[in-house]
Design an enzyme around this catalytic site. Structure first.
Site, mmCIF file in Angstrom:
data_model
loop_
_atom_site.group_PDB
_atom_site.id
_atom_site.type_symbol
_atom_site.label_atom_id
_atom_site.label_comp_id
_atom_site.label_asym_id
_atom_site.label_seq_id
_atom_site.Cartn_x
_atom_site.Cartn_y
_atom_site.Cartn_z
ATOM 1 N N HIS A 101 28.235 66.035 7.607
ATOM 2 C CA HIS A 101 27.230 65.670 6.544
ATOM 3 C C HIS A 101 25.889 65.786 6.697
ATOM 4 O O HIS A 101 25.426 65.017 7.611
ATOM 5 C CB HIS A 101 27.678 64.114 6.025
ATOM 6 C CG HIS A 101 26.712 63.487 5.072
ATOM 7 N ND1 HIS A 101 26.075 62.326 5.569
ATOM 8 C CD2 HIS A 101 26.575 63.922 3.814
ATOM 9 C CE1 HIS A 101 25.368 62.063 4.169
ATOM 10 N NE2 HIS A 101 25.789 62.996 3.218
ATOM 11 N N SER A 102 24.819 66.142 5.770
ATOM 12 C CA SER A 102 23.443 66.302 5.999
ATOM 13 C C SER A 102 23.108 66.717 7.415
ATOM 14 O O SER A 102 23.575 68.008 7.737
ATOM 15 C CB SER A 102 22.849 64.995 5.665
ATOM 16 O OG SER A 102 21.816 64.814 5.616
ATOM 17 N N PHE A 103 22.492 65.910 8.125
ATOM 18 C CA PHE A 103 22.209 66.338 9.406
ATOM 19 C C PHE A 103 23.323 66.835 10.322
ATOM 20 O O PHE A 103 22.957 67.834 11.191
ATOM 21 C CB PHE A 103 21.451 65.235 10.114
ATOM 22 C CG PHE A 103 21.215 65.360 11.568
ATOM 23 C CD1 PHE A 103 20.232 66.189 12.065
ATOM 24 C CD2 PHE A 103 21.619 64.656 12.229
ATOM 25 C CE1 PHE A 103 19.904 66.192 13.489
ATOM 26 C CE2 PHE A 103 21.440 64.501 13.679
ATOM 27 C CZ PHE A 103 20.747 65.646 14.408
ATOM 28 N N GLY A 105 25.539 68.395 9.393
ATOM 29 C CA GLY A 105 25.891 69.641 8.840
ATOM 30 C C GLY A 105 24.982 70.700 9.689
ATOM 31 O O GLY A 105 25.608 72.014 9.888
ATOM 32 N N SER A 127 24.729 69.531 2.668
ATOM 33 C CA SER A 127 23.922 70.359 3.942
ATOM 34 C C SER A 127 23.997 71.542 3.773
ATOM 35 O O SER A 127 24.521 72.405 3.024
ATOM 36 C CB SER A 127 24.843 69.614 5.019
ATOM 37 O OG SER A 127 24.219 70.025 6.218
#
Length: 310
Positions: A101-103, A105, A127
């Protein structure tokens, strides 16, 4: 699917904390949380996923229940990528999937390019596998300087961690994370804070409180080159009301994300799937049912489509 175990994996600076669901006999999926979050980010999603896999959610160094880096050792994006290698080595995995998720990713994306033979599938939740420097070029040297100065300031500070009441801690967290529902904020703080005599203190290392201490930006040319090294099948799930840039002020500019999606589609072809879902940046935590179906289909199927909208 109940929680199987909480584990601490030894590393030179202490330990990496992980939580695991399912049987170790099943194919592994390593789950990577977002910046300043922790492994509880996946608590509501994993029970909705296929029980045919072994899910391991790790706390990055300086996050959750994992050890902080030693004084004098800075946090860089590459350090987090190397932590993924350490976890895979500890479990003796020779092939596994990544869910970030997000960072998480971007860490997973970089890992999948550096160690392409190890990654079977890469799932990106709101992401992208890397961050473009499209809006950042003129700031990159400033970020590098700020990273060094901020780290030195934190290490020189003799301040004790700030103690807050549970209510103050939750309100502060929610005010800084507008996309997180109250009950989800409480879930993240269960792992992200520790009880002391007079209240709660945050677990995370103060040295990671600036995004430039953890993120790394990449040129378009390097993005294309790195994408060509990917051997994994890739699923990118984009939240329609999610973030489009690490700098929220740049969120109106969708072009960098369009470029990245088009590049992945062109290079990976049938190995790339792009799905848009209603929801915000934390859709996997707030409304996990909106992403669970796409993840299950991707994990279990070899067929790929390039774009869909749920």
């Amino acid at each position: 699917m109940g929680l199987l175990s909480e584990l601490k994996l030894a590393v030179p600076w202490g330990h990496i904390a992980v939580k695991a669901w399912g049987s170790q006999k099943n194919p592994p999926v390593l789950c990577l949380h977002g910046w300043l979050d922790n492994a509880n980010s996946f608590d509501r999603l994993i029970p909705l996923l296929s029980q045919d896999y072994y899910y391991v959610a790790m706390d990055f160094g300086g996050h959750g229940l994992s050890s902080h880096y030693n004084p004098g050792l800075p946090y860089y994006h590459q350090n987090f990528v190397s932590e993924v290698r350490r976890v895979a080595t500890a479990f003796k995995w020779t092939r596994f999937s990544l869910l970030g998720h997000s960072f998480g990713g971007t860490v997973g994306g970089m890992f999948a390019c550096i160690f392409p033979e190890l990654v079977d599938k890469l799932i990106l939740l709101d992401s992208t596998p890397f961050l473009l420097d499209s809006n950042e070029t003129e700031n990159i040297l400033t970020y590098k300087r700020r990273n060094i100065e901020h780290t030195l300031q934190v290490e020189a500070s003799q301040k004790s961690p700030r103690v807050l009441s549970p209510e103050e801690m939750l309100q502060g967290f929610l005010s800084n994370n507008s996309h997180v529902k109250k009950e989800c904020g409480e879930l993240l703080l269960q792992r992200g804070a520790t009880k002391v005599a007079t209240g709660l203190v945050l677990n995370r290392d103060r040295r990671i409180s600036l995004p430039e201490n953890s993120f790394e930006f990449m040129s378009r040319e390097l993005f294309v080159h790195s994408t060509r090294s990917l051997q994994a099948n890739v699923l990118l799930i984009k939240a329609m009301s999610g973030y489009y840039d690490v700098r929220r002020t740049n969120d109106d500019n969708k072009e960098p994300v369009v470029f990245m999606v088009d590049t992945l589609k062109t290079i990976l072809r049938e190995r790339f799937q792009f799905v848009e879902v209603p929801g915000n940046h934390y859709v996997h935590l707030n409304e996990p049912h909106l992403v669970a179906g796409a993840i299950n289909s991707f994990l279990q199927s070899q067929s790929r489509m390039t774009h869909s909208r749920l």
